[in-house]
Design an enzyme around this catalytic site. Structure first.
Site, PDB file in Angstrom:
ATOM      1  N   LYS A 231      38.059  45.408  33.253  1.00  0.00           N
ATOM      2  CA  LYS A 231      38.075  44.828  31.902  1.00  0.00           C
ATOM      3  C   LYS A 231      36.707  44.973  31.222  1.00  0.00           C
ATOM      4  O   LYS A 231      36.626  45.432  30.080  1.00  0.00           O
ATOM      5  CB  LYS A 231      38.489  43.339  31.959  1.00  0.00           C
ATOM      6  CG  LYS A 231      39.899  43.119  32.498  1.00  0.00           C
ATOM      7  CD  LYS A 231      40.293  41.654  32.490  1.00  0.00           C
ATOM      8  CE  LYS A 231      39.483  40.804  33.448  1.00  0.00           C
ATOM      9  NZ  LYS A 231      39.597  41.185  34.865  1.00  0.00           N
ATOM     10  N   THR A 232      35.652  44.592  31.932  1.00  0.00           N
ATOM     11  CA  THR A 232      34.302  44.694  31.344  1.00  0.00           C
ATOM     12  C   THR A 232      33.961  46.155  31.074  1.00  0.00           C
ATOM     13  O   THR A 232      33.386  46.497  30.034  1.00  0.00           O
ATOM     14  CB  THR A 232      33.264  44.084  32.312  1.00  0.00           C
ATOM     15  OG1 THR A 232      33.720  42.793  32.685  1.00  0.00           O
ATOM     16  CG2 THR A 232      31.899  43.993  31.669  1.00  0.00           C
TER      17      THR A 232
ATOM     18  N   ASP B 178      34.026  37.274  28.252  1.00  0.00           N
ATOM     19  CA  ASP B 178      34.722  37.311  29.538  1.00  0.00           C
ATOM     20  C   ASP B 178      35.290  35.917  29.801  1.00  0.00           C
ATOM     21  O   ASP B 178      34.805  34.939  29.244  1.00  0.00           O
ATOM     22  CB  ASP B 178      33.708  37.701  30.629  1.00  0.00           C
ATOM     23  CG  ASP B 178      34.402  38.251  31.855  1.00  0.00           C
ATOM     24  OD1 ASP B 178      35.639  38.382  31.845  1.00  0.00           O
ATOM     25  OD2 ASP B 178      33.698  38.554  32.840  1.00  0.00           O
TER      26      ASP B 178
ATOM     27  N   THR C 248      41.769  36.623  33.271  1.00  0.00           N
ATOM     28  CA  THR C 248      42.610  36.778  34.458  1.00  0.00           C
ATOM     29  C   THR C 248      43.863  35.920  34.304  1.00  0.00           C
ATOM     30  O   THR C 248      44.768  36.004  35.114  1.00  0.00           O
ATOM     31  CB  THR C 248      41.840  36.293  35.707  1.00  0.00           C
ATOM     32  OG1 THR C 248      41.248  35.025  35.403  1.00  0.00           O
ATOM     33  CG2 THR C 248      40.739  37.256  36.109  1.00  0.00           C
TER      34      THR C 248
ATOM     35  N   ARG D 198      36.386  47.376  41.976  1.00  0.00           N
ATOM     36  CA  ARG D 198      35.119  46.751  42.370  1.00  0.00           C
ATOM     37  C   ARG D 198      35.033  46.634  43.890  1.00  0.00           C
ATOM     38  O   ARG D 198      33.975  46.851  44.479  1.00  0.00           O
ATOM     39  CB  ARG D 198      34.953  45.368  41.736  1.00  0.00           C
ATOM     40  CG  ARG D 198      33.628  44.724  42.151  1.00  0.00           C
ATOM     41  CD  ARG D 198      33.385  43.382  41.503  1.00  0.00           C
ATOM     42  NE  ARG D 198      33.243  43.515  40.089  1.00  0.00           N
ATOM     43  CZ  ARG D 198      33.807  42.680  39.204  1.00  0.00           C
ATOM     44  NH1 ARG D 198      34.536  41.677  39.618  1.00  0.00           N
ATOM     45  NH2 ARG D 198      33.632  42.864  37.923  1.00  0.00           N
TER      46      ARG D 198
HETATM   47  P1  ADP Z   1      36.540  43.248  35.564  1.00  0.00           P
HETATM   48  O1  ADP Z   1      35.752  43.044  34.298  1.00  0.00           O
HETATM   49  O2  ADP Z   1      38.005  43.461  35.337  1.00  0.00           O
HETATM   50  O3  ADP Z   1      36.296  42.157  36.584  1.00  0.00           O
HETATM   51  P2  ADP Z   1      34.786  45.532  35.900  1.00  0.00           P
HETATM   52  O4  ADP Z   1      35.000  46.246  34.610  1.00  0.00           O
HETATM   53  O5  ADP Z   1      33.516  44.761  36.045  1.00  0.00           O
HETATM   54  O6  ADP Z   1      36.029  44.611  36.257  1.00  0.00           O
HETATM   55  O7  ADP Z   1      34.900  46.646  37.048  1.00  0.00           O
HETATM   56  C1  ADP Z   1      34.308  46.495  38.319  1.00  0.00           C
HETATM   57  C2  ADP Z   1      33.688  47.795  38.785  1.00  0.00           C
HETATM   58  O8  ADP Z   1      34.716  48.715  39.084  1.00  0.00           O
HETATM   59  C3  ADP Z   1      32.807  48.437  37.713  1.00  0.00           C
HETATM   60  O9  ADP Z   1      31.479  48.339  38.085  1.00  0.00           O
HETATM   61  C4  ADP Z   1      33.205  49.885  37.668  1.00  0.00           C
HETATM   62  O10 ADP Z   1      32.212  50.664  38.257  1.00  0.00           O
HETATM   63  C5  ADP Z   1      34.450  50.005  38.529  1.00  0.00           C
HETATM   64  N1  ADP Z   1      35.644  50.412  37.781  1.00  0.00           N
HETATM   65  C6  ADP Z   1      36.519  49.579  37.178  1.00  0.00           C
HETATM   66  N2  ADP Z   1      37.532  50.268  36.635  1.00  0.00           N
HETATM   67  C7  ADP Z   1      37.293  51.572  36.897  1.00  0.00           C
HETATM   68  C8  ADP Z   1      38.009  52.789  36.611  1.00  0.00           C
HETATM   69  N3  ADP Z   1      39.174  52.791  35.972  1.00  0.00           N
HETATM   70  N4  ADP Z   1      37.463  53.956  37.022  1.00  0.00           N
HETATM   71  C9  ADP Z   1      36.311  53.936  37.714  1.00  0.00           C
HETATM   72  N5  ADP Z   1      35.598  52.845  38.028  1.00  0.00           N
HETATM   73  C10 ADP Z   1      36.083  51.669  37.627  1.00  0.00           C
END
Ligand code: ADP
Length: 343
Positions: free
Chosen positions: A71-72, A115, A164, A223
């Site tokens: 998401k981030t 977030d 979430t 992650r």
């Molecule tokens: P969320 O915000 O949903 O908790 P993040 O965007 O922080 O998740 O993602 C976590 C890590 O996973 C990031 O540091 C990124 O490097 C990796 N990541 C997430 N989605 C992808 C994707 N589709 N392709 C490659 N790497 C990804």
């Protein structure tokens, strides 16, 4: 290894919530680099291109998924793709005044990322309504009967909210997001691709079988894949000649207490407690107390994956361990579980 006696080394909630420079440097920067989630990418691509063509601010975007699915990363990609600034506000601690100063500092087309948007306080959410709808902030001046409302115009901006728990957002708030995107757990093949790309970036010498072994144990979560790769790399560096073969990866995963489905000591404790202490059915509060674990971590980090793997069924009467969970965690399938599962 005895299934009920796993070592307690890597904690999934740490894997799922922590972020660090390692993660950041590996974050894809463009939609093209973002692996998998084709439907979400297509949806975003269309809205971004349309907004760019019209010269409008992108509609507000709500990103929904369990932690660690991107998401981030997508929020940053949106800012990058529309070549605008990325600004972030911390949802749970935000008060009306923080919101007012954040909003008035936004420029035309900026992305404001919040977030855990379901944790923004109700009255702060409400003060977002006119800002989202009419790019206008209603500021209350003074207190009591003599107070007045001043309307402050804002530059058109895009709010990108991540959550979430979509169900915890008030209906009118959710409806103000013109674009709603759900991210699903990744297939092992997508995660393998990310592991391959990230290994190359980090100059890790890994073979294909080892990539796949890590991918399969990443709980469908990017992650976690990144964190497993980091841990296994350290193990390979110290305990072998640095080449990450399947044998080294499996040895390392065994060392870190991660089983072939990506489950670890906390997961084993969860099902042990649910099955042994509660005969396979329990409410969240009871489980949290018995496990000395935070309710939110259990319901937002652990359980969505158990449900996806078919180990757990949420019912109005509590969480129920499925027959598959009894079988996997080496318990005789109880007739009670079968009965619950049939309901
Ligand atoms: P969320 O915000 O949903 O908790 P993040 O965007 O922080 O998740 O993602 C976590 C890590 O996973 C990031 O540091 C990124 O490097 C990796 N990541 C997430 N989605 C992808 C994707 N589709 N392709 C490659 N790497 C990804």
């Amino acid at each position: 290894m005895d299934n009920h006696d796993k070592p307690d080394s890597l904690r999934i909630q740490d894997l799922a919530t922590e972020d660090d420079d390692f993660g950041y440097s590996l974050r894809p920067k463009t939609l093209k680099e973002f692996i998998g989630q084709d439907k979400a990418k297509r949806q975003l691509y269309i809205h971004i291109e349309a907004a760019k063509e019209r010269g409008d601010a992108l509609e507000h975007v709500l990103l929904v998924s369990p932690p660690g699915l991107g998401k981030t990363t997508l929020a940053r990609i949106i800012a990058n793709e529309i070549q605008s600034n990325f600004k972030q506000a911390i949802g749970p601690v935000m008060e009306k005044l923080d919101l007012a100063s954040t909003l008035t500092n936004l420029d035309q087309g900026d992305i404001l990322f919040i977030d855990e948007i379901h944790r923004v306080k109700g009255y702060v959410q409400e003060s977002l309504y006119p800002a989202m709808e009419d790019y206008q902030l209603d500021l209350t001046i003074g207190q009591g009967p003599g107070s007045d409302i001043m309307q402050v115009p804002l530059d058109p901006f895009t709010l990108v909210g991540a959550t979430t728990r979509e169900g915890l957002l008030a209906g009118p708030f959710r409806d103000r997001f013109g674009i709603r995107i759900h991210l699903d757990y990744y297939e092992a093949e997508d995660i393998q691709q990310a592991i391959r790309i990230n290994s190359a970036k980090l100059k890790i010498n890994i073979d294909e079988d080892a990539e796949y072994a890590l991918a399969r144990r990443s709980r469908g979560t990017m992650r976690i894949a990144n964190k497993l790769l980091a841990n296994v790399r350290d193990y390979a560096q110290v305990e072998s000649d640095g080449i990450l073969t399947l044998a080294v990866a499996e040895e390392a995963l065994e060392f870190f207490g991660i089983d072939e489905r990506g489950l670890n000591a906390q997961d084993y404790a969860y099902f042990q407690t649910l099955i042994e202490n509660f005969s396979g059915r329990a409410g969240l509060k009871a489980l949290a107390v018995a496990l000395s674990e935070d309710e939110r971590t259990i319901s937002e980090v652990y359980e969505p994956y158990y449900i996806k793997e078919g180990f757990l069924t949420p019912t109005p009467g509590g969480r129920v361990a499925t027959d598959a969970a009894y079988a996997y965690f080496n318990y005789p399938v109880s007739s009670q579980a079968s009965l619950f599962n049939a309901l």
